[in-house]
Design an enzyme around this catalytic site. Structure first.
Site, PDB file in Angstrom:
ATOM      1  N   GLN A  18       0.822  -1.212   0.000  1.00 51.78           N
ATOM      2  CA  GLN A  18       0.000   0.000   0.000  1.00 51.78           C
ATOM      3  C   GLN A  18       0.861   1.270   0.000  1.00 51.78           C
ATOM      4  O   GLN A  18       0.479   2.270  -0.603  1.00 51.78           O
ATOM      5  CB  GLN A  18      -0.924  -0.023   1.223  1.00 51.78           C
ATOM      6  CG  GLN A  18      -2.145   0.861   1.115  1.00 51.78           C
ATOM      7  CD  GLN A  18      -3.304   0.208   0.367  1.00 51.78           C
ATOM      8  OE1 GLN A  18      -3.617  -0.944   0.608  1.00 51.78           O
ATOM      9  NE2 GLN A  18      -3.920   0.938  -0.536  1.00 51.78           N
TER      10      GLN A  18
ATOM     11  N   LYS B 266       1.852   1.786  -3.663  1.00 57.14           N
ATOM     12  CA  LYS B 266       0.647   2.016  -4.460  1.00 57.14           C
ATOM     13  C   LYS B 266       0.139   3.440  -4.226  1.00 57.14           C
ATOM     14  O   LYS B 266      -0.132   4.183  -5.158  1.00 57.14           O
ATOM     15  CB  LYS B 266      -0.417   0.999  -4.028  1.00 57.14           C
ATOM     16  CG  LYS B 266      -1.698   1.075  -4.797  1.00 57.14           C
ATOM     17  CD  LYS B 266      -2.849   0.354  -4.099  1.00 57.14           C
ATOM     18  CE  LYS B 266      -2.535  -1.086  -3.792  1.00 57.14           C
ATOM     19  NZ  LYS B 266      -3.751  -1.854  -3.433  1.00 57.14           N
TER      20      LYS B 266
ATOM     21  N   LYS C 138      -2.791  -0.892   6.639  1.00 60.22           N
ATOM     22  CA  LYS C 138      -3.779  -1.936   6.325  1.00 60.22           C
ATOM     23  C   LYS C 138      -4.240  -2.557   7.627  1.00 60.22           C
ATOM     24  O   LYS C 138      -3.500  -2.562   8.610  1.00 60.22           O
ATOM     25  CB  LYS C 138      -3.134  -3.017   5.455  1.00 60.22           C
ATOM     26  CG  LYS C 138      -4.138  -3.825   4.661  1.00 60.22           C
ATOM     27  CD  LYS C 138      -4.428  -3.158   3.331  1.00 60.22           C
ATOM     28  CE  LYS C 138      -5.515  -3.832   2.568  1.00 60.22           C
ATOM     29  NZ  LYS C 138      -5.561  -3.310   1.186  1.00 60.22           N
TER      30      LYS C 138
ATOM     31  N   GLY D  89     -12.464  -0.292   2.658  1.00 58.80           N
ATOM     32  CA  GLY D  89     -12.772  -1.707   2.472  1.00 58.80           C
ATOM     33  C   GLY D  89     -11.639  -2.493   1.837  1.00 58.80           C
ATOM     34  O   GLY D  89     -10.664  -1.938   1.331  1.00 58.80           O
ATOM     35  N   ASP D  90     -11.775  -3.788   1.900  1.00 58.39           N
ATOM     36  CA  ASP D  90     -10.935  -4.754   1.172  1.00 58.39           C
ATOM     37  C   ASP D  90     -11.785  -6.025   1.145  1.00 58.39           C
ATOM     38  O   ASP D  90     -13.018  -5.941   1.305  1.00 58.39           O
ATOM     39  CB  ASP D  90      -9.583  -4.946   1.883  1.00 58.39           C
ATOM     40  CG  ASP D  90      -8.533  -5.612   0.998  1.00 58.39           C
ATOM     41  OD1 ASP D  90      -7.892  -4.921   0.201  1.00 58.39           O
ATOM     42  OD2 ASP D  90      -8.362  -6.861   1.082  1.00 58.39           O
TER      43      ASP D  90
ATOM     44  N   THR E  18     -11.830   0.418  -8.236  1.00 55.59           N
ATOM     45  CA  THR E  18     -10.684  -0.495  -8.377  1.00 55.59           C
ATOM     46  C   THR E  18     -10.766  -1.228  -9.710  1.00 55.59           C
ATOM     47  O   THR E  18      -9.783  -1.307 -10.459  1.00 55.59           O
ATOM     48  CB  THR E  18     -10.628  -1.481  -7.198  1.00 55.59           C
ATOM     49  OG1 THR E  18     -10.736  -0.739  -5.978  1.00 55.59           O
ATOM     50  CG2 THR E  18      -9.327  -2.259  -7.196  1.00 55.59           C
TER      51      THR E  18
ATOM     52  N   ASN F 154     -16.411  -7.152  -5.534  1.00 50.17           N
ATOM     53  CA  ASN F 154     -16.488  -5.774  -6.040  1.00 50.17           C
ATOM     54  C   ASN F 154     -15.479  -5.483  -7.144  1.00 50.17           C
ATOM     55  O   ASN F 154     -15.825  -4.898  -8.178  1.00 50.17           O
ATOM     56  CB  ASN F 154     -16.303  -4.832  -4.831  1.00 50.17           C
ATOM     57  CG  ASN F 154     -15.991  -3.428  -5.253  1.00 50.17           C
ATOM     58  OD1 ASN F 154     -14.838  -3.062  -5.399  1.00 50.17           O
ATOM     59  ND2 ASN F 154     -17.026  -2.653  -5.490  1.00 50.17           N
TER      60      ASN F 154
ATOM     61  N   SER G  51     -10.524   6.752  -3.124  1.00 47.31           N
ATOM     62  CA  SER G  51     -10.695   7.033  -1.692  1.00 47.31           C
ATOM     63  C   SER G  51     -10.114   8.406  -1.361  1.00 47.31           C
ATOM     64  O   SER G  51     -10.691   9.166  -0.578  1.00 47.31           O
ATOM     65  CB  SER G  51      -9.969   5.977  -0.848  1.00 47.31           C
ATOM     66  OG  SER G  51     -10.756   4.819  -0.712  1.00 47.31           O
TER      67      SER G  51
END
Ligand code: GLU
Length: 449
Positions: free
Chosen positions: A115, A118, A130, A169-170, A214, A245, A381
């Site tokens: 992350q 990214k 995370k 979310g994840d 995403t 998703n 986000s």
């Protein structure tokens, strides 16, 4: 890499192994990044002097906590909650929460580590973090999900804040869970702090396009890789693993761009529909009724359900793994290439094993690693945070345009960086180096903290 540099990087990696025993996914994510950083250290000796790589590999803070909750029958359950606040050089910690029985510290650390880079690639002011829990949401009622989320937030809230740490979310966490988490945060703190969570509902501070982001973003990224090869999605047969998703909105954008997606999957099996997947049905089954993907064949007699099948056995030109980590191994990658696959874009985080990545790079197909290809989710986000900070709400068209611009920008940055460092069209090198340099410069600027 020179032999001295190789030795230096190897020593750093050995130290990571020693300090983090058993966290194999974290080891994998670290190795993949630092293997490509040798040329950066040659150009920037200050990064070695300030031990930037060693510092980046050590989270700033790791929180592990008990999450007790009661099921509908009154039975007590204990889960373990995590939040790894990895790096805040570029902004507040930002990254999702994963609810899945496979979650342990090593999974959260691999995700948090990825992350950092990214989020850096998005160009937005967000650090990396995370969290999650080994809670299994499968088969749980709404009330059970709510009680779990409330218990989880009752500990986590003290570590969050719109300028401190902003979860989203994840896997296993979508709009419903973010709602329960937000409600509990608001109740405990007595603050309507919209910017503390992203992925919120549209009526209470959420952003249009966040749900789609995403999948749409990953598809825009692949479209850019294809354009760089004077090609496009038009008429291409595609595979999208998963049916959550990310997968759903990847399929949607592939269809909008003229491709044909013939298969998707869940952890039980694969749906193959040669004439192209019926996305409205998938949305109804998965988003509305929360059913399994095997039910698709009840509505389409010409589709096939392959129980415990391997989606990568199906011939395609574009593959977009959008389920979970390490879902494409070396053999799968070989099969994909042999069957004519020319592009892979990762909607999931680290879905390809190191052996698989090697196969794609050697075959010189267009391979977009997750930290670049799936950055559209977290980028949107950050757009949600912008709207919250200015108490504004943008239109779908405007927000999608912004997302597309960000993905085009990430593609260009990775492409140019790979070229600059002597690895043309290697997006792994490009993403790692470009993501790293920005964080490293900020860390040098902030001093030894
Ligand atoms: N879980 C997503 C990711 O892997 C999104 C994180 C976020 O929006 O903060 O990037």
């Amino acid at each position: 890499m020179s032999p001295q540099m190789e030795e230096k990087v190897e020593a750093i990696y050995q130290e990571v192994l020693r300090r983090n025993p058993g966290e194999v996914e974290f080891h994998q994510a670290v190795r993949e990044v630092i293997e490509t950083l040798g040329p950066v250290l040659v150009k920037h000796p200050e990064f070695s002097e300030r031990k930037i790589i060693q510092r980046i590999c050590e989270p700033e803070r790791q929180i592990i906590f008990r999450v007790p909750w009661q099921d509908d029958k009154g039975e007590v359950h204990i889960n373990r909650g995590f939040r790894v606040e990895f790096n805040s050089a570029l902004g507040p910690y930002k990254g999702g929460l994963r609810l899945h029985p496979s979650v342990y510290l090593g999974i959260i650390k691999f995700l948090g580590f990825e992350q950092i880079f990214k989020n850096s690639l998005t160009g937005m002011p967000i650090g990396g973090g995370k969290g999650g829990s080994d809670f299994d949401p499968k088969g749980r009622s709404d009330d059970e999900i709510m009680r779990f989320c409330q218990s989880f937030m009752t500990e986590l809230y003290r570590h969050l804040g719109e300028h401190t740490d902003v979860p989203a979310g994840d896997i296993g966490v979508g709009g419903r869970e973010i709602g329960y988490l937000f409600g509990q945060y608001k109740r405990i703190t007595n603050r309507y702090e919209a910017g503390v969570l992203t992925g919120k509902g549209l009526d209470w501070g959420g952003s249009l396009v966040r749900t789609e982001a995403t999948g749409y973003g990953a598809t825009f990224f692949v479209s850019e890789m294809l354009k760089a090869r004077k090609d496009s999605f038009g008429g291409k047969t595609c595979l999208v693993s998963g049916s959550g998703n990310v997968a759903i909105y990847t399929i949607e954008k592939i269809h909008q761009l003229g491709g044909k997606c013939v298969a998707c999957s869940d952890s039980n099996g694969v749906i193959y529909h040669e004439k192209g997947l019926d996305l409205d049905l998938i949305k109804q089954l998965k988003e509305v009724e929360r059913r399994r993907i095997k039910d698709y064949v009840e509505f389409h007699k010409d589709a096939k359900y392959i129980a415990s099948g391997n989606i990568w056995d199906i011939p395609c030109q574009v593959a977009m793994p959008s389920a979970t980590q390490n879902e494409i191994n070396g053999k799968d990658a070989q099969k994909l290439v042999k069957n004519g696959c020319i592009a892979v874009g990762e909607g999931a985080n680290m879905p390809t094993t190191p052996e698989g990545v090697k196969v794609f790079l050697e075959a010189k197909i267009a391979y977009g690693p997750g930290k670049a290809a799936n950055a559209g989710g977290v980028a949107t986000s950050a757009l949600e945070m912008q709207q919250n900070a200015s108490r504004d709400a943008w239109t779908f068209e405007y927000t999608e345009k912004k997302l597309e611009e960000i993905m085009v920008g990430i593609h260009r940055l990775c492409y140019d960086t790979a070229e600059e460092y002597g690895f043309p069209s290697n997006y792994v090198v490009g993403a790692n180096i470009a993501g790293f340099i920005k964080v490293a410069k900020a860390m040098v600027a902030h001093g030894l903290i």
